[in-house]
Write a protein that holds these residues in place. Structure first.
Motif, PDB file in Angstrom:
ATOM      1  N   UNK A 248       0.833  -1.205   0.000  1.00 16.42           N
ATOM      2  CA  UNK A 248       0.000   0.000   0.000  1.00 16.42           C
ATOM      3  C   UNK A 248       0.872   1.262   0.000  1.00 16.42           C
ATOM      4  N   UNK A 249       0.347   2.353  -0.519  1.00 11.14           N
ATOM      5  CA  UNK A 249       1.096   3.614  -0.502  1.00 11.14           C
ATOM      6  C   UNK A 249       1.489   3.987   0.927  1.00 11.14           C
ATOM      7  N   UNK A 250       2.686   4.493   1.061  1.00  8.90           N
ATOM      8  CA  UNK A 250       3.157   4.913   2.381  1.00  8.90           C
ATOM      9  C   UNK A 250       3.968   3.855   3.105  1.00  8.90           C
ATOM     10  N   UNK A 251       4.019   2.632   2.530  1.00  3.79           N
ATOM     11  CA  UNK A 251       4.788   1.559   3.174  1.00  3.79           C
ATOM     12  C   UNK A 251       6.246   1.675   2.763  1.00  3.79           C
ATOM     13  N   UNK A 252       7.101   1.863   3.744  1.00  3.00           N
ATOM     14  CA  UNK A 252       8.522   2.038   3.429  1.00  3.00           C
ATOM     15  C   UNK A 252       9.317   0.799   3.827  1.00  3.00           C
ATOM     16  N   UNK A 253      10.508   0.708   3.284  1.00  5.48           N
ATOM     17  CA  UNK A 253      11.414  -0.375   3.662  1.00  5.48           C
ATOM     18  C   UNK A 253      11.275  -1.600   2.774  1.00  5.48           C
ATOM     19  N   UNK A 254      12.060  -2.602   3.118  1.00  5.08           N
ATOM     20  CA  UNK A 254      12.096  -3.828   2.320  1.00  5.08           C
ATOM     21  C   UNK A 254      10.891  -4.705   2.614  1.00  5.08           C
ATOM     22  N   UNK A 255      10.329  -5.269   1.580  1.00  8.58           N
ATOM     23  CA  UNK A 255       9.220  -6.208   1.708  1.00  8.58           C
ATOM     24  C   UNK A 255       9.754  -7.594   1.338  1.00  8.58           C
ATOM     25  N   UNK A 256       9.785  -8.445   2.307  1.00 10.87           N
ATOM     26  CA  UNK A 256      10.349  -9.784   2.083  1.00 10.87           C
ATOM     27  C   UNK A 256       9.230 -10.824   2.128  1.00 10.87           C
ATOM     28  N   UNK A 257       9.204 -11.672   1.128  1.00 10.21           N
ATOM     29  CA  UNK A 257       8.232 -12.762   1.138  1.00 10.21           C
ATOM     30  C   UNK A 257       8.786 -13.932   0.329  1.00 10.21           C
ATOM     31  N   UNK A 258       8.066 -15.023   0.388  1.00  9.13           N
ATOM     32  CA  UNK A 258       8.603 -16.230  -0.254  1.00  9.13           C
ATOM     33  C   UNK A 258       7.484 -17.063  -0.875  1.00  9.13           C
ATOM     34  N   UNK A 259       7.880 -17.984  -1.724  1.00 11.41           N
ATOM     35  CA  UNK A 259       6.951 -18.971  -2.273  1.00 11.41           C
ATOM     36  C   UNK A 259       7.587 -20.350  -2.110  1.00 11.41           C
ATOM     37  N   UNK A 260       6.728 -21.353  -2.050  1.00 10.48           N
ATOM     38  CA  UNK A 260       7.219 -22.732  -1.996  1.00 10.48           C
ATOM     39  C   UNK A 260       6.614 -23.491  -3.157  1.00 10.48           C
ATOM     40  N   UNK A 261       7.409 -24.323  -3.744  1.00  8.80           N
ATOM     41  CA  UNK A 261       6.922 -25.097  -4.893  1.00  8.80           C
ATOM     42  C   UNK A 261       7.323 -26.559  -4.729  1.00  8.80           C
ATOM     43  N   UNK A 262       6.360 -27.436  -4.992  1.00  7.97           N
ATOM     44  CA  UNK A 262       6.646 -28.867  -5.019  1.00  7.97           C
ATOM     45  C   UNK A 262       7.142 -29.200  -6.422  1.00  7.97           C
ATOM     46  N   UNK A 263       8.378 -29.579  -6.490  1.00  8.73           N
ATOM     47  CA  UNK A 263       8.976 -29.823  -7.807  1.00  8.73           C
ATOM     48  C   UNK A 263       8.987 -31.324  -8.096  1.00  8.73           C
ATOM     49  N   UNK A 264       8.247 -31.769  -9.122  1.00  7.19           N
ATOM     50  CA  UNK A 264       8.247 -33.203  -9.441  1.00  7.19           C
ATOM     51  C   UNK A 264       9.642 -33.694  -9.806  1.00  7.19           C
ATOM     52  N   UNK A 265       9.859 -34.960  -9.562  1.00  4.23           N
ATOM     53  CA  UNK A 265      11.178 -35.546  -9.857  1.00  4.23           C
ATOM     54  C   UNK A 265      11.558 -35.404 -11.332  1.00  4.23           C
ATOM     55  N   UNK A 266      10.532 -35.401 -12.189  1.00  3.05           N
ATOM     56  CA  UNK A 266      10.816 -35.342 -13.630  1.00  3.05           C
ATOM     57  C   UNK A 266      11.368 -33.982 -14.051  1.00  3.05           C
ATOM     58  N   UNK A 267      11.223 -32.983 -13.200  1.00  2.95           N
ATOM     59  CA  UNK A 267      11.658 -31.636 -13.581  1.00  2.95           C
ATOM     60  C   UNK A 267      13.180 -31.551 -13.583  1.00  2.95           C
TER      61      UNK A 267
END
Lengths: 304, 176
Positions: A248-267
């Motif tokens: 949102x406007x007015x939010x300062x500083x670093x925004x840290x976030x993450x994602x997780x993915x299930x990676x099939x063996x074939x990948x």
């Protein structure tokens, strides 16, 4: 004949010389398997032709349905999907980040072992930078960006430099990295592995709303075979995860976030994507920053 | 004149064989309208000669044999014919086509989906090559570059499409 493919390609293209024609005839007569291989190639060629016509006609019909216009499907067909067209035209990418590490994480009786998935440090701005979609691992690429020190009231989250993602008046600035899954240590058994990607974003202009995006998708192609000029790798994904964070406007500083993915063996490859979407066009004049990109392989604890 | 029963039987057999025969004709006849004429003439000959058809033989093989003679009529017209081999080889090619056609599933839906997934530059090449029927040299003139390079790219695209279609059909098979 060691490799008949050029001859078959020339036949399909209608470009056989007299010599090549004689050569093809001899090869076809030499072995029934050759004739079978050639026939299959011709059949597939015809199937592509039929499918290409059907595709073009469908697009033309869809585009022209509301009005009666002289059909010119050839110019209509590839005007579609401008986003994909834009993806194919990725501008020269310049990237370096201050900290890019991977970690092997174990849960339960976890033992965290750092793993250099990318080059361990991106502090050195002289590292080779790739243009367009990366053609291998360990190379960052994407839209206009450059490595900078603290500026515009933003200091690197880690180290002395960070990546400045230049604003774009149209589209979403993107940064790519390809991870070679074959190079990872064999994790726990099972049909898939879980990988976590985290990154930190910051804005030069904290008064504008923005969405930061991390996307990861796994494909069965090896990194060296990923050719974004021929196939949009995202379309070949066998696993895909996207997460966006609205700031949102007015939010300062670093925004840290993450994602997780299930990676099939074939990948065999994992494509990482970091993007910045600014809804307000007027705000697309100030840069954003990316730093502290981390990749972790999450290995579950062994069964008791 | 065919009896009503034979007419129905013919229609059933022809409807089933027509896509494979059409693909065969279009694969060998460059000009689209000429190919349509050949296909139409083939259907007429098949209908007229249906009393000669040996029901013990596959209808497709018989139909392709008739279509081959229609294609041969165009063989000397290089502008319209894609045939690059002698009569004996064309007969063998036709037999192989008849043998392979029933074993190949309908890949058109999968192929369309795979074409859609191509990157824009590759789709453009596909469009030039398969929709506008341009040669590699003509494509190179439009896009810059040279014919052999375009040919190599088209070969890579075919391979991509082949892999994509196989995967798509495998997935469809697993889901059904």
């Amino acid at each position: 004949m060691n490799n008949p493919e050029p001859l078959i390609a020339a036949y399909l293209d209608g470009a056989l010389s007299d010599t090549e024609r004689a050569e093809l005839n001899s090869w076809l007569k030499a072995d029934a398997a050759n004739l079978r291989r050639f026939t299959e190639a011709v059949m597939f060629e015809q199937q592509i032709r039929t499918a290409a016509h059907a595709t073009a006609e469908q697009h033309a019909a869809a585009d022209l349905a509301p009005s009666v216009v002289h059909l010119q499907p050839r110019s209509l067909w590839f005007q579609r999907r401008p986003l994909m067209a834009a993806a194919a035209g990725l501008v020269i990418g310049l990237f370096s980040a201050s900290m890019v590490f991977g970690f092997v994480v174990q849960r339960g009786v976890e033992k965290r072992t750092p793993l250099a998935v990318f080059a361990p440090s991106f502090e050195n701005a002289q590292i080779p930078l790739a243009n367009g979609f990366p053609s291998g691992t360990g190379r960052w690429s994407g839209d206009a960006a450059q490595v900078v020190a603290a500026e515009n009231g933003v200091s690197p989250k880690e180290g002395k430099v960070m990546l400045r993602i230049e604003p774009m008046s149209k589209g979403v600035p993107r940064i790519y990295q390809v991870l070679d899954l074959q190079s990872l240590p064999p994790g726990a058994g099972g049909e898939s592995r879980e990988i976590e990607i985290s990154a930190s974003f910051a804005a030069a202009d904290a008064e504008a709303s923005v969405r930061y995006v991390i996307r990861a998708f796994a494909v069965t192609e090896a990194p060296e075979n990923l050719d974004a000029a021929l196939v949009d790798p995202r379309e070949e994904a066998i696993a895909l995860v996207t997460r966006g964070v609205d700031v949102m406007p007015g939010t300062k500083g670093w925004q840290t976030f993450s994602v997780k993915i299930q990676v099939p063996r074939a990948a065999r490859s994992l494509v990482l994507f970091f993007g910045v979407r600014t809804p307000d066009k007027a705000a697309r004049t100030s840069p954003h920053y990316l730093d502290d990109v981390r990749v972790s392989l999450l290995t579950p604890p062994p069964l008791p | 004149m065919l009896s009503e029963t034979d007419q129905e039987r013919f229609m059933r057999l022809w409807t089933s064989a027509q896509p494979a025969v059409a693909n065969y004709v279009h694969a060998l006849v460059r000009d689209h309208s000429a190919a349509k004429d050949v296909l139409q003439e083939t259907a007429l000959v098949l209908f007229r000669r249906f009393t000669e058809y040996d029901g013990q033989r596959p209808f497709l093989a018989w139909a392709l044999g008739i279509a081959r003679f229609q294609v041969l009529g165009l063989q000397r017209d290089a502008a319209r014919s894609r045939v690059a081999f002698d009569d004996e080889l064309l007969a063998q090619f036709t037999d192989t086509w008849a043998e392979l056609a029933p074993t190949l599933s309908d890949r058109s839906a999968a192929l369309q989906s795979c074409i859609e997934r191509l990157a824009s530059h590759a789709r453009r090449l596909v469009q030039f090559r398969y929709f506008e029927d341009l040669t590699a040299e003509q494509i190179a003139q439009r896009l810059g570059g040279n014919g052999p390079a375009v040919r190599v790219n088209l070969q890579r695209i075919r391979e991509k499409l082949r892999v994509c279609v196989e995967r798509q059909l495998r997935l469809d098979g697993e889901m059904s």
